[in-house]
Scaffold this motif. Structure first.
Motif, PDB file in Angstrom:
ATOM      1  N   ASP A 129      13.167  14.329   8.064  1.00  0.00           N
ATOM      2  CA  ASP A 129      11.904  14.598   7.383  1.00  0.00           C
ATOM      3  C   ASP A 129      10.783  13.760   7.994  1.00  0.00           C
ATOM      4  O   ASP A 129      10.812  12.527   7.912  1.00  0.00           O
ATOM      5  CB  ASP A 129      12.059  14.270   5.896  1.00  0.00           C
ATOM      6  N   ILE A 130       9.793  14.414   8.579  1.00  0.00           N
ATOM      7  CA  ILE A 130       8.697  13.681   9.230  1.00  0.00           C
ATOM      8  C   ILE A 130       7.902  12.845   8.233  1.00  0.00           C
ATOM      9  O   ILE A 130       7.439  11.758   8.563  1.00  0.00           O
ATOM     10  CB  ILE A 130       7.788  14.624  10.053  1.00  0.00           C
ATOM     11  N   GLN A 131       7.753  13.306   7.001  1.00  0.00           N
ATOM     12  CA  GLN A 131       7.014  12.528   6.001  1.00  0.00           C
ATOM     13  C   GLN A 131       7.736  11.212   5.689  1.00  0.00           C
ATOM     14  O   GLN A 131       7.103  10.174   5.522  1.00  0.00           O
ATOM     15  CB  GLN A 131       6.788  13.321   4.714  1.00  0.00           C
ATOM     16  N   THR A 132       9.059  11.261   5.637  1.00  0.00           N
ATOM     17  CA  THR A 132       9.835  10.026   5.429  1.00  0.00           C
ATOM     18  C   THR A 132       9.616   9.076   6.595  1.00  0.00           C
ATOM     19  O   THR A 132       9.430   7.871   6.393  1.00  0.00           O
ATOM     20  CB  THR A 132      11.333  10.355   5.267  1.00  0.00           C
ATOM     21  N   ALA A 133       9.608   9.610   7.817  1.00  0.00           N
ATOM     22  CA  ALA A 133       9.370   8.771   8.998  1.00  0.00           C
ATOM     23  C   ALA A 133       7.969   8.159   8.955  1.00  0.00           C
ATOM     24  O   ALA A 133       7.781   7.000   9.328  1.00  0.00           O
ATOM     25  CB  ALA A 133       9.565   9.583  10.274  1.00  0.00           C
ATOM     26  N   ILE A 134       6.992   8.911   8.485  1.00  0.00           N
ATOM     27  CA  ILE A 134       5.632   8.380   8.342  1.00  0.00           C
ATOM     28  C   ILE A 134       5.620   7.252   7.312  1.00  0.00           C
ATOM     29  O   ILE A 134       4.984   6.214   7.523  1.00  0.00           O
ATOM     30  CB  ILE A 134       4.640   9.508   7.979  1.00  0.00           C
ATOM     31  N   ASP A 135       6.328   7.432   6.197  1.00  0.00           N
ATOM     32  CA  ASP A 135       6.434   6.376   5.191  1.00  0.00           C
ATOM     33  C   ASP A 135       7.104   5.132   5.779  1.00  0.00           C
ATOM     34  O   ASP A 135       6.686   4.001   5.502  1.00  0.00           O
ATOM     35  CB  ASP A 135       7.207   6.862   3.967  1.00  0.00           C
ATOM     36  N   PHE A 136       8.141   5.333   6.595  1.00  0.00           N
ATOM     37  CA  PHE A 136       8.794   4.213   7.278  1.00  0.00           C
ATOM     38  C   PHE A 136       7.783   3.492   8.173  1.00  0.00           C
ATOM     39  O   PHE A 136       7.750   2.265   8.248  1.00  0.00           O
ATOM     40  CB  PHE A 136       9.968   4.696   8.123  1.00  0.00           C
ATOM     41  N   HIS A 137       6.970   4.275   8.876  1.00  0.00           N
ATOM     42  CA  HIS A 137       5.984   3.689   9.779  1.00  0.00           C
ATOM     43  C   HIS A 137       4.969   2.851   8.999  1.00  0.00           C
ATOM     44  O   HIS A 137       4.590   1.748   9.434  1.00  0.00           O
ATOM     45  CB  HIS A 137       5.282   4.785  10.586  1.00  0.00           C
TER      46      HIS A 137
END
Length: 162
Positions: free
Chosen positions: A54-62
């Motif tokens: 999930d790209i949104q999860t990766a953005i949250d990680f970032h």
């Protein structure tokens, strides 16, 4: 080189295939599924989250990694050592960071070569690698080669697992 057409000499800017700075994309060779990880670098240390579909999860990680980087930068600007600033920033966000399954490694440039330590899940190990590589770089090429060989061949306790 002199015979190359002018357009070949023009450098094109590197484009991130995710379209989001600080994220990297991985495509599984078998299933063709796409997953993303967050990346942040600071002071010759690179921090990477686990891969997620999930790209949104990766953005949250970032965002979390950027907050950690900001905390480290603020602490070092106030006079705290880099190592201590990293420890404090990680301790302050231990709950959030555990979900990211962070892998980290030390890196540096020596002349035109980028040298990197193995990825580890231990901040202490990454900081130790950073310290050893920076000191060895200052001591010269032979010292850097020896230190890198030692780091790469030493059995690691905290190997990064995806």
């Amino acid at each position: 080189l002199g015979d190359a057409p002018p357009e070949a000499a023009e450098k094109k800017p590197h484009r991130n295939p995710t379209g989001v700075q600080g994220l990297c994309r991985q495509i599984d060779a078998r299933s063709k599924t796409v997953s993303y990880a967050a990346l942040v670098s600071l002071g010759n240390l690179a921090f990477r989250s686990r891969y997620t579909p999930d790209i949104q999860t990766a953005i949250d990680f970032h965002i979390t990694l950027l907050q950690v980087r900001e905390a480290i930068e603020s602490a070092t600007a106030a006079g705290t050592s880099f190592d201590e600033a990293c420890r404090r920033a990680f301790e302050a966000r231990v709950g959030e960071l555990s979900d990211l399954n962070i892998g980290m490694n030390a890196y540096l440039r020596f002349r035109v070569t980028r040298v990197s330590s193995p990825i580890t899940s231990s901040l202490q190990e990454a900081l130790e690698h950073r310290k050893r590589l920076l000191a060895a770089r200052d001591a010269g090429e032979e010292a850097l080669k020896a230190q890198l060989a030692d780091i790469l061949t030493t059995e690691r306790v905290f190997a990064y697992r995806q």
